[in-house]
Design a protein around this motif. Structure first.
Motif, PDB file in Angstrom:
ATOM      1  N   LYS A  60       0.072  -1.909  -8.251  1.00  0.00           N
ATOM      2  CA  LYS A  60      -1.160  -2.048  -9.012  1.00  0.00           C
ATOM      3  C   LYS A  60      -1.646  -3.496  -8.921  1.00  0.00           C
TER       4      LYS A  60
ATOM      5  N   TYR B  31       0.805  -1.224   0.000  1.00  0.00           N
ATOM      6  CA  TYR B  31       0.000   0.000   0.000  1.00  0.00           C
ATOM      7  C   TYR B  31       0.840   1.276   0.000  1.00  0.00           C
TER       8      TYR B  31
ATOM      9  N   GLU C  94      -5.433  10.488  -5.904  1.00  0.00           N
ATOM     10  CA  GLU C  94      -4.914   9.144  -6.163  1.00  0.00           C
ATOM     11  C   GLU C  94      -5.848   8.080  -5.596  1.00  0.00           C
ATOM     12  N   TYR C  95      -6.473   8.392  -4.473  1.00  0.00           N
ATOM     13  CA  TYR C  95      -7.416   7.452  -3.863  1.00  0.00           C
ATOM     14  C   TYR C  95      -8.628   7.246  -4.763  1.00  0.00           C
TER      15      TYR C  95
ATOM     16  N   TRP D 195      -7.642   5.083  -7.657  1.00  0.00           N
ATOM     17  CA  TRP D 195      -7.475   3.697  -7.231  1.00  0.00           C
ATOM     18  C   TRP D 195      -8.814   3.008  -7.012  1.00  0.00           C
TER      19      TRP D 195
ATOM     20  N   ASN E 102      -4.239   1.289 -11.344  1.00  0.00           N
ATOM     21  CA  ASN E 102      -3.824   2.416 -10.503  1.00  0.00           C
ATOM     22  C   ASN E 102      -3.334   1.862  -9.170  1.00  0.00           C
ATOM     23  N   ALA E 103      -2.211   2.413  -8.685  1.00  0.00           N
ATOM     24  CA  ALA E 103      -1.611   1.918  -7.448  1.00  0.00           C
ATOM     25  C   ALA E 103      -1.856   2.895  -6.299  1.00  0.00           C
ATOM     26  N   PRO E 104      -1.938   2.385  -5.068  1.00  0.00           N
ATOM     27  CA  PRO E 104      -1.838   3.281  -3.925  1.00  0.00           C
ATOM     28  C   PRO E 104      -0.533   4.067  -4.035  1.00  0.00           C
TER      29      PRO E 104
ATOM     30  N   PRO F 247      -8.416  -0.269  -9.403  1.00  0.00           N
ATOM     31  CA  PRO F 247      -7.200  -0.665  -8.689  1.00  0.00           C
ATOM     32  C   PRO F 247      -6.351  -1.645  -9.477  1.00  0.00           C
TER      33      PRO F 247
END
Length: 212
Positions: A122, A86, A104-105, A108, A115-117, A112
């Motif tokens: 990812k 994470y 970014e949240y 995600w 898109n990565a935390p 997800p």
């Protein structure tokens, strides 16, 4: 007889109770989590097991240990079974992440898979590394029962990969409470989902401890 993989999510941790993001943080099980591991062992110890694979994190090793000890079987640790990393979100609640990393949240949450935390992994990265473990199991065990002890996101992503579900929907399509068992049989027509997120092996008071 075909290969059957039993995917077991680790037992309860303080993070699964609180809902905080816990990927690479190496949390131990709670007291109840250890009981969940023991309940799994007692319910499944009489199956003819061929192998036990686990993420190397403490919470998964502790969950696999009662069965491994009962059978006198080693635990094969694989990094590919680790939980999603994470990144900067480790140890934070969804509310904190939304406040500190809002854009970014949102990305995600929407997908997800790709898109990565912030600073993390990812979903497609997890699919790639976990698929290598599944391929190893298929190559080495053409028949029989194999246990894979892993984590919430990682198991859901493996299931999506096996069942043809978009990786980006893993958080929306599959519920996976702590200490639940999911069973996939590898038939001549491909992976067949037999059981999803079963917790019938847990004693009654533990079944009520859902967490996240």
């Amino acid at each position: 007889m075909s290969l059957t993989i039993y995917f077991l999510r680790h037992g309860e941790t303080t993070s699964s109770l609180s809902g905080g993001y816990c990927g690479i943080l190496d949390l131990d099980l709670t007291a109840e989590g250890y009981l969940m591991a023991e309940d799994f062992c007692q319910a499944y110890k009489n199956l003819p097991w061929q192998g036990i694979f686990s993420s190397p994190l403490s919470r998964t090793i502790a969950t696999a240990t009662p069965l491994a000890k009962t059978l006198g079987m080693g635990i094969q640790q694989r990094d590919g079974l680790r939980e999603i990393a994470y990144g900067n979100w480790e140890g934070k609640t969804p509310q904190q992440v939304n406040q500190e990393y809002h854009d970014e949240y949102v990305r995600w949450l929407a997908d997800p898979g790709w898109n990565a935390p912030t600073g993390g992994e990812k979903g497609i990265d997890i699919a790639r590394r976990s698929s290598q473990v599944l391929e190893e199991i298929e190559q080495n065990y053409s028949t029989g029962n194999v246990l894979v002890v892993s984590h919430k996101a990682t198991i859901r992503i493996m299931l999506c990969s096996l069942l043809g579900i978009d990786i980006g929907r893993y958080r929306d399509r599959i519920a996976l409470p702590v200490a639940s068992v999911t069973v996939v049989e590898f038939t001549v027509r491909g992976p067949l989902l037999k059981i999803l997120a079963d917790r019938s092996h847990l004693r009654e008071d533990l079944k009520n401890r859902q967490g996240t």
